[in-house]
Write an enzyme that holds these catalytic residues in place. Structure first.
Site, PDB file in Angstrom:
ATOM      1  N   CYS A 118      -1.394  68.839  33.196  1.00 12.49           N
ATOM      2  CA  CYS A 118      -2.012  69.439  34.375  1.00 12.49           C
ATOM      3  C   CYS A 118      -3.467  68.961  34.528  1.00 12.49           C
ATOM      4  CB  CYS A 118      -1.877  70.957  34.325  1.00 12.49           C
ATOM      5  SG  CYS A 118      -1.901  71.664  35.980  1.00 12.49           S
ATOM      6  N   HIS A 150       3.761  71.731  33.668  1.00 15.33           N
ATOM      7  CA  HIS A 150       3.591  72.272  32.314  1.00 15.33           C
ATOM      8  C   HIS A 150       4.904  72.179  31.533  1.00 15.33           C
ATOM      9  CE1 HIS A 150      -0.473  73.937  32.764  1.00 15.33           C
ATOM     10  NE2 HIS A 150      -0.138  74.003  34.043  1.00 15.33           N
ATOM     11  N   GLU A 174       5.414  72.315  28.483  1.00 14.84           N
ATOM     12  CA  GLU A 174       5.464  73.236  27.326  1.00 14.84           C
ATOM     13  C   GLU A 174       6.217  74.526  27.644  1.00 14.84           C
ATOM     14  OE1 GLU A 174       2.827  72.554  29.171  1.00 14.84           O
ATOM     15  OE2 GLU A 174       1.475  74.275  29.422  1.00 14.84           O
TER      16      GLU A 174
HETATM   17  N1  GLN Z   1      -7.438  73.261  37.645  1.00 17.72           N
HETATM   18  C1  GLN Z   1      -6.406  72.365  38.014  1.00 17.72           C
HETATM   19  C2  GLN Z   1      -5.734  72.743  39.318  1.00 17.72           C
HETATM   20  O1  GLN Z   1      -5.844  73.847  39.764  1.00 17.72           O
HETATM   21  C3  GLN Z   1      -5.374  72.242  36.905  1.00 17.72           C
HETATM   22  C4  GLN Z   1      -4.617  73.491  36.676  1.00 17.72           C
HETATM   23  C5  GLN Z   1      -3.951  73.540  35.333  1.00 17.72           C
HETATM   24  O2  GLN Z   1      -4.306  72.790  34.428  1.00 17.72           O
HETATM   25  N2  GLN Z   1      -3.025  74.434  35.164  1.00 17.72           N
HETATM   26  O3  GLN Z   1      -5.095  71.934  39.924  1.00 17.72           O
END
Ligand code: GLN
Length: 554
Positions: free
Chosen positions: A398, A529, A531
């Site tokens: 992410c 994600h 995970e």
């Molecule tokens: N802050 C980033 C976004 O909002 C990544 C979010 C995250 O890592 N879950 O896109």
């Protein structure tokens, strides 16, 4: 005729097991609940699990992870507590959003029902209407999963103001169907150093406090540094009004995955089945689980992984719960490969100073997990540049992907002023920009449950690292973000070597980036994600490929 007889045949009643905490929090109630669910599943029963969080937040998405731990996103996009992750991992199943509730979400539903005249003009009251809404959802969970057993964990500890309405829900359900409801109290038995003896008094007080709400524990899970001996079991039984065989020893363990096996040493699934008159088709079959646990303990070669995050340090303490799914995902994949994972938590802030970067040489692989905001960003960018140039396997999740793209733009495309709109909306090159549908939400400060959340598909490009890892052409992964790689820069990034190996089916969202393997053994960033879908009995292929490459490039 036959069908009438069939329909007259009484449907097997769904059973409900409530888990409450006694004495203090943080003694592993979530893992205990997951383990109870697991041992019942191993008896051939269909089990689902619920977590009730007593705070007023409507979901876990708006809470600072240093306070509340990881935010676990379900398949349908609900942002929940990390215990939901434990349930999914132990039960090896996806759990719906219905199964997570907070005081805030219950009140929100009751108030909106009232506004729609859903209560027919009568007086809507805290009791019974708030517990009744919780009960409605608990029963719905049973229906949705066609469950034999619904396990419900109530957050907090007995005696708090916060969870009292949920304790009331237990009382109401137990009064209505006493044979279908069991209550487990997870209590703590300290062994004070100065005394050298395990003390049962706090547990006695907890049982009495619970009793004052009209709810009595059927089972006491005695969490303690060591196993509870027979003498103390008898004492707890006498003073807490439970049968001695219903006091279950739950000592500290080396690995949380031992817990279901430990519970069965005290025949917990038998106890619960007897108590709830549950006819279990089979004897406990935890053979897959045992194989996993034994594999996890019989690893030899070490693989050293550094996780560089911004939430690790909290005063004098290190918080790893914030990234629990990432850490567990690394372990499952390492165990699958027969490797012993040595995971080090590094604070991103420490790498703002480039002098510290050489410490990264010690690790076989580096992972930058998800995150928000500007804290630790310079450190993370320095780390990513270092591992890219030094060919240390890198897995960015992410924010870890967005920053990998940003690092590439700054240092390879030489766009020194490039940034992500999240940190510096005025930067000349916003290689990571806010998603179109998010602009309005941000402008209206509509921030709760409004990110791009939950499961979405990605199409994979043939022959890439990720496509070979997944061995599929399309995958479904869970998301939680507001920003994305800016399409205006995709061509330029691709021309300079970045491979966008996973895209949304319409081709508009860059879901995965990687670097060619001729240049780097494993440099992969994912917008989602992974995970969240890694399971002990079903490790995630991207983690497995990352760990394998880390080990091989030692
Ligand atoms: N802050 C980033 C976004 O909002 C990544 C979010 C995250 O890592 N879950 O896109």
């Amino acid at each position: 005729m036959a069908s009438t007889r069939q329909s007259k045949k009484k449907k097997k009643a769904t059973k409900y097991i409530f888990v409450v905490g006694g004495v203090m929090s943080g003694v592993g109630k979530g893992v205990a609940s997951s383990s109870i669910a697991k041992i019942l599943q191993a008896r051939g029963l269909t089990v689902t699990a619920i977590k009730i969080d007593p705070y007023v937040n409507v979901d876990a998405g708006t809470m600072n992870p240093t306070e509340h731990g990881e935010c676990f996103v379900l398949k349908d996009g609900l942002e929940t507590d990390q215990d939901m992750g434990n349930y999914e991992r132990f039960l090896n199943t996806d759990i719906p959003g219905n199964n997570y509730m907070t005081t805030g979400s219950i009140y929100q539903a009751v108030i909106s029902k009232e506004r729609n005249l859903g209560y027919g003009g009568r007086n809507v009251q805290v009791v019974p209407d708030i517990p009744a809404e919780a009960i409605r959802r608990i029963k719905k969970a049973g229906e949705l999963a066609s469950a034999d057993v619904v396990l419900i964990e109530i957050g907090g500890t007995v005696g708090e103001y916060e969870n009292i309405l949920f304790i009331e829900a237990i009382r109401m359900m137990k009064t209505e169907t006493p044979d279908d409801v069991a209550v487990v109290m997870v209590s703590y038995l300290p062994v004070p150093g100065s005394v050298g003896e395990m003390k049962t008094k706090p547990t006695q007080h907890a049982a009495r406090t619970l009793g004052a709400s009209g709810v009595f524990a059927d089972i006491i899970l005695a969490r303690a540094p060591v196993p509870v001996d027979q003498k103390r079991k008898e004492k707890i039984a006498t003073f807490c009004n439970v049968r001695v065989e219903n006091v279950i020893s739950a000592p500290d363990v080396e690995s949380i995955y031992d817990i279901p096996l430990n519970f069965e040493k005290d025949n917990l699934s038998d106890r619960l089945c007897d108590m709830l008159q549950l006819s279990c088709a089979k004897k406990s079959d935890l053979s897959d689980w045992k194989r996993f646990v034994s594999k996890s303990k019989n690893t030899k070669d070490v693989v050293k992984i550094a996780v560089v995050g911004k939430y690790f340090s909290s005063g004098d303490f290190v918080l790893s719960d914030v990234y629990i799914s990432v850490l567990e995902a690394i372990k499952y994949s390492a165990y699958k490969l027969g490797l012993k994972p040595e995971i080090t938590y590094l604070s991103a802030q420490d790498f703002t100073d480039r002098k510290n970067l050489k410490n990264l040489k010690k690790y076989d692989g580096v992972l930058v997990p998800g995150g928000f905001g500007s804290t630790g960003i310079d450190g993370k960018l320095n780390v990513i540049e270092y591992v890219r140039k030094n060919r240390i396997p890198y897995f960015g999740i992410c924010y870890g992907m967005q920053l990998a793209v940003l690092e590439f733009a700054r240092n390879v495309l030489k766009k020194k002023e490039a940034s992500t709109e999240e940190i510096n909306p005025k930067a000349p090159d916003l290689v990571v920009a806010v998603m179109d549908d998010q602009k309005e939400k941000i402008a209206k400060a509509d921030m709760g449950g409004s990110m791009r959340l939950g499961q979405y598909p990605a199409k994979l490009r043939k022959g890439t690292i990720v496509q070979k890892a997944y061995k599929k052409e399309e995958v479904l992964e869970r998301h939680r973000h507001r920003y994305e790689v800016n399409n205006a820069y995709v061509a330029e990034l691709e021309n300079a070597g970045v491979i966008f190996s996973g895209k949304s089916p319409d081709g508009r969202l860059m879901e995965i980036m990687e670097l060619p393997q001729e240049l780097h053994p494993f440099f992969v960033g994912v917008q989602f994600h992974p995970e969240l879908q890694a399971r002990p009995l079903d490790p995630h292929p991207l983690f497995t490929t990352f760990i394998k490459s880390a080990y091989e490039s030692k």
